[in-house]
Scaffold this motif. Structure first.
Motif, PDB file in Angstrom:
ATOM      1  N   ARG A   1      22.617  44.992  45.130  1.00 39.49           N
ATOM      2  CA  ARG A   1      23.205  44.274  43.993  1.00 39.49           C
ATOM      3  C   ARG A   1      24.719  44.294  44.106  1.00 39.49           C
ATOM      4  N   PRO A   2      25.341  43.177  44.561  1.00 41.99           N
ATOM      5  CA  PRO A   2      26.799  43.135  44.679  1.00 41.99           C
ATOM      6  C   PRO A   2      27.462  43.132  43.302  1.00 41.99           C
ATOM      7  N   ILE A   3      28.623  43.776  43.200  1.00 39.51           N
ATOM      8  CA  ILE A   3      29.399  43.820  41.963  1.00 39.51           C
ATOM      9  C   ILE A   3      30.641  42.942  42.140  1.00 39.51           C
ATOM     10  N   LEU A   4      30.830  42.006  41.230  1.00 39.71           N
ATOM     11  CA  LEU A   4      31.960  41.092  41.317  1.00 39.71           C
ATOM     12  C   LEU A   4      33.274  41.818  40.993  1.00 39.71           C
ATOM     13  N   ILE A   5      34.192  41.843  41.940  1.00 42.85           N
ATOM     14  CA  ILE A   5      35.505  42.458  41.725  1.00 42.85           C
ATOM     15  C   ILE A   5      36.488  41.419  41.193  1.00 42.85           C
ATOM     16  N   GLU A   6      36.680  40.318  41.894  1.00 44.96           N
ATOM     17  CA  GLU A   6      37.606  39.268  41.491  1.00 44.96           C
ATOM     18  C   GLU A   6      37.241  37.982  42.202  1.00 44.96           C
ATOM     19  N   ARG A   7      37.522  36.872  41.563  1.00 47.86           N
ATOM     20  CA  ARG A   7      37.192  35.577  42.139  1.00 47.86           C
ATOM     21  C   ARG A   7      38.484  34.878  42.572  1.00 47.86           C
ATOM     22  N   VAL A   8      38.527  34.458  43.817  1.00 51.41           N
ATOM     23  CA  VAL A   8      39.661  33.693  44.333  1.00 51.41           C
ATOM     24  C   VAL A   8      39.387  32.215  44.092  1.00 51.41           C
ATOM     25  N   VAL A   9      40.294  31.550  43.373  1.00 51.04           N
ATOM     26  CA  VAL A   9      40.072  30.136  43.068  1.00 51.04           C
ATOM     27  C   VAL A   9      40.945  29.212  43.901  1.00 51.04           C
ATOM     28  N   ALA A  10      42.050  29.749  44.456  1.00 48.92           N
ATOM     29  CA  ALA A  10      42.905  28.902  45.299  1.00 48.92           C
ATOM     30  C   ALA A  10      43.777  29.778  46.184  1.00 48.92           C
ATOM     31  N   VAL A  11      44.098  29.232  47.348  1.00 51.15           N
ATOM     32  CA  VAL A  11      45.016  29.888  48.282  1.00 51.15           C
ATOM     33  C   VAL A  11      46.232  28.986  48.435  1.00 51.15           C
ATOM     34  N   VAL A  12      47.421  29.583  48.290  1.00 52.22           N
ATOM     35  CA  VAL A  12      48.677  28.839  48.453  1.00 52.22           C
ATOM     36  C   VAL A  12      49.520  29.606  49.458  1.00 52.22           C
ATOM     37  N   ASN A  13      49.609  29.076  50.687  1.00 52.86           N
ATOM     38  CA  ASN A  13      50.295  29.764  51.774  1.00 52.86           C
ATOM     39  C   ASN A  13      49.705  31.164  51.928  1.00 52.86           C
ATOM     40  N   SER A  14      50.486  32.218  51.716  1.00 47.57           N
ATOM     41  CA  SER A  14      49.993  33.581  51.945  1.00 47.57           C
ATOM     42  C   SER A  14      49.575  34.281  50.665  1.00 47.57           C
ATOM     43  N   GLU A  15      49.397  33.542  49.567  1.00 50.31           N
ATOM     44  CA  GLU A  15      49.027  34.159  48.294  1.00 50.31           C
ATOM     45  C   GLU A  15      47.812  33.457  47.706  1.00 50.31           C
ATOM     46  N   VAL A  16      47.150  34.177  46.772  1.00 51.85           N
ATOM     47  CA  VAL A  16      45.974  33.608  46.141  1.00 51.85           C
ATOM     48  C   VAL A  16      46.156  33.558  44.629  1.00 51.85           C
ATOM     49  N   ILE A  17      45.417  32.656  44.015  1.00 55.36           N
ATOM     50  CA  ILE A  17      45.298  32.592  42.560  1.00 55.36           C
ATOM     51  C   ILE A  17      43.882  33.021  42.229  1.00 55.36           C
ATOM     52  N   VAL A  18      43.770  33.936  41.272  1.00 57.48           N
ATOM     53  CA  VAL A  18      42.452  34.500  40.977  1.00 57.48           C
ATOM     54  C   VAL A  18      41.954  34.009  39.628  1.00 57.48           C
ATOM     55  N   GLU A  19      40.668  34.177  39.410  1.00 55.05           N
ATOM     56  CA  GLU A  19      39.998  33.630  38.233  1.00 55.05           C
ATOM     57  C   GLU A  19      40.565  34.182  36.922  1.00 55.05           C
ATOM     58  N   THR A  20      40.857  35.490  36.875  1.00 47.43           N
ATOM     59  CA  THR A  20      41.344  36.060  35.612  1.00 47.43           C
ATOM     60  C   THR A  20      42.673  35.442  35.194  1.00 47.43           C
ATOM     61  N   GLU A  21      43.550  35.195  36.178  1.00 48.91           N
ATOM     62  CA  GLU A  21      44.843  34.568  35.849  1.00 48.91           C
ATOM     63  C   GLU A  21      44.634  33.122  35.424  1.00 48.91           C
ATOM     64  N   LEU A  22      43.728  32.413  36.081  1.00 49.41           N
ATOM     65  CA  LEU A  22      43.429  31.040  35.688  1.00 49.41           C
ATOM     66  C   LEU A  22      42.899  30.998  34.255  1.00 49.41           C
ATOM     67  N   GLN A  23      42.005  31.917  33.916  1.00 48.83           N
ATOM     68  CA  GLN A  23      41.460  31.935  32.562  1.00 48.83           C
ATOM     69  C   GLN A  23      42.543  32.254  31.528  1.00 48.83           C
ATOM     70  N   ARG A  24      43.479  33.126  31.895  1.00 47.67           N
ATOM     71  CA  ARG A  24      44.589  33.440  30.988  1.00 47.67           C
ATOM     72  C   ARG A  24      45.433  32.202  30.727  1.00 47.67           C
ATOM     73  N   ARG A  25      45.719  31.441  31.768  1.00 44.86           N
ATOM     74  CA  ARG A  25      46.516  30.227  31.603  1.00 44.86           C
ATOM     75  C   ARG A  25      45.750  29.157  30.833  1.00 44.86           C
ATOM     76  N   ILE A  26      44.458  29.058  31.044  1.00 44.46           N
ATOM     77  CA  ILE A  26      43.651  28.090  30.285  1.00 44.46           C
ATOM     78  C   ILE A  26      43.684  28.441  28.795  1.00 44.46           C
ATOM     79  N   ALA A  27      43.589  29.742  28.496  1.00 44.24           N
ATOM     80  CA  ALA A  27      43.638  30.170  27.092  1.00 44.24           C
ATOM     81  C   ALA A  27      44.996  29.814  26.470  1.00 44.24           C
ATOM     82  N   GLN A  28      46.078  30.004  27.235  1.00 41.64           N
ATOM     83  CA  GLN A  28      47.401  29.633  26.744  1.00 41.64           C
ATOM     84  C   GLN A  28      47.477  28.133  26.484  1.00 41.64           C
ATOM     85  N   ALA A  29      46.910  27.360  27.397  1.00 41.35           N
ATOM     86  CA  ALA A  29      46.930  25.904  27.241  1.00 41.35           C
ATOM     87  C   ALA A  29      46.153  25.483  25.996  1.00 41.35           C
TER      88      ALA A  29
END
Length: 447
Positions: A40-68
């Motif tokens: 049973r795998p445990i979800l640590i974090e979800r990568v939603v996009a890669v920009v050059n050498s960095e990633v954007i993860v699901e928790t940050e995306l959800q935070r920004r959606i809530a702000q919007a």
């Protein structure tokens, strides 16, 4: 390279850590196998996009959606469908991250004092102290450190845009003229003159002797003025008219002056004095101070003020700044002059040597908080402490008036409007260019 916050994980460092821990990064979510149940795998974090050498993860995306969503709700508008909003927010995050990477590579930094001032301004705009702002954010579930980082990044993006876009915009004079014409703004001009006068009065029912006496005095005063004696001193000594502003009548068009005055100075050059002219009130000695050609435009409020600034920073808290200004007001109550205290205390290097005196201010010249407070004052009146992005101010009104916008001012307003219009288009094009030069991968299977 700038330090990364928790929601942006550097791929190189993250991969090395996961390999050492026996973890595997999948193309979609990052997962870890639990020791108790390997099936049973445990979800640590979800990568939603890669920009050059960095990633954007699901928790940050959800935070920004809530702000919007919060921003949309405050505006009273209906939000788009969830999938559309998610795509819009993610697109903005990708653009911002690509731009922040460019800012870091080109040496754009925001120091702590600048960030502190920006946060203080936001607090003041919301009627809060910085401590009150922190408490309010934490009540809403927003970490203050995360909030400061958001503000830092906004400042970085603004500075990058100013350097790479704003400073390259060019607005031609022909564009300005066409804009004014399209807005129905006339550049028609009207001649104006600025006069100063000395009035030698006559009694209401003056006899010949009284008229002769007044005429002789007027001739004497005229001869002194013509010989170069200080006109303001002659006004104080002899004039029965208003002696404030050295007898100046201010800028007026000919139709706002007695024709007697206009005709008397018609052939004079600025600085010359006309021979005395008689009206029902007495004999007038008129000095032509200047001539100009002004626009026939609406009148606006302009003012001249002094101020004392105490900056709020890491060394000076808001409470300390307010105590220092309270001490200034106490010393003024004991008879010390505002301009003397400004030279001694004010932390505005531009105005302090001049006793805190600022140039004539037109609408929009000064920060809104300062302008609003100043326009509530009468000449000579001193404000309570006023908070702005620069710190706390005491403001003393020197003078205020209403006058038409000059041609330079009107053209400046037009140029700024054109600049704003062009800037939006230029920023969009620049953002697309930066993104096109970045490696971007969106994890579609993460939706």
């Amino acid at each position: 390279m700038r330090p990364m916050i928790s929601s942006r994980i550097r791929i190189g460092l993250a991969s090395a850590w996961m390999m050492s821990a026996g973890l595997v990064m999948a193309l979609g979510p990052v997962q870890v196998t639990a020791q108790a149940n390997a099936s049973r795998p445990i979800l640590i974090e979800r990568v939603v996009a890669v920009v050059n050498s960095e990633v954007i993860v699901e928790t940050e995306l959800q935070r920004r959606i809530a702000q919007a969503r919060q921003a949309i709700a405050r505006s009273g508008q209906q939000p788009p469908p969830p999938r559309v909003l998610r795509e819009q927010v993610l697109d903005r995050m990708i653009n911002d991250l690509a731009l922040l990477q460019r800012a870091a590579m080109t040496g754009v930094v925001v120091d702590e004092p600048t960030l502190d001032r920006a946060v203080a301004r936001i607090a003041d705009q919301n009627g809060l102290s910085v401590t009150g702002l922190r408490d309010q954010l934490e009540k809403e579930g927003v970490a203050f450190a995360r909030f400061r980082q958001d503000i830092r990044e906004e400042i970085m993006l603004t500075r990058l845009r100013e350097r790479e876009v704003d400073n390259r915009l060019r607005i031609s004079d022909a564009e300005v003229d066409a804009f004014l014409a399209a807005q129905g703004q006339s550049l028609a001009r009207v001649d104006e003159i600025k006069l100063a006068q000395i009035l030698i009065p006559l009694p209401e029912k003056a006899d010949a002797k009284a008229i002769e006496k007044a005429q002789q005095l007027a001739a004497q005063v005229y001869n002194k003025a013509k010989a170069g004696e200080d006109f303001a001193a002659l006004v104080t000594a002899h004039s029965a008219a208003n002696t404030t502003n050295a007898g100046s009548l201010g800028w007026r068009s000919p139709d706002r002056l007695p024709s007697l005055f206009v005709n008397a100075v018609a052939r004079l050059a600025p600085g010359q004095v006309a021979e005395p002219v008689r009206s029902a009130n007495g004999f007038h000695i008129l000095k032509l101070e200047d001539r100009r050609s002004a626009l026939q435009s609406q009148l606006v409020d302009v003012f001249k003020a002094r101020h004392i600034l105490i900056r709020v920073d890491a060394q000076t808290s808001e409470q300390v700044a307010l105590r220092r200004l309270d001490e200034v007001k106490r010393r003024m109550s004991l008879g010390e002059r505002f301009e003397t205290l400004a030279k001694e205390i004010s932390q505005d290097p531009g105005s302090a040597p001049r006793g805190g005196e600022l140039d004539w201010a037109y609408p929009g010249d000064l920060v809104p908080e300062f302008e609003r407070a100043a326009l509530r004052l009468s000449p000579g009146q001193v404000s309570d402490p006023v908070r702005s992005v620069f710190g706390y101010h005491l403001i003393q009104m020197i003078d205020r008036k209403r006058e038409p916008l000059t041609e330079d001012r009107l053209k400046l307003v037009a140029r700024m409007a054109l600049r704003d219009r062009k800037l939006a288009e230029a920023v969009d094009e620049w953002t697309r260019e930066v993104r096109a030069n970045s490696y971007v991968e969106i994890k579609r299977d993460a939706d």
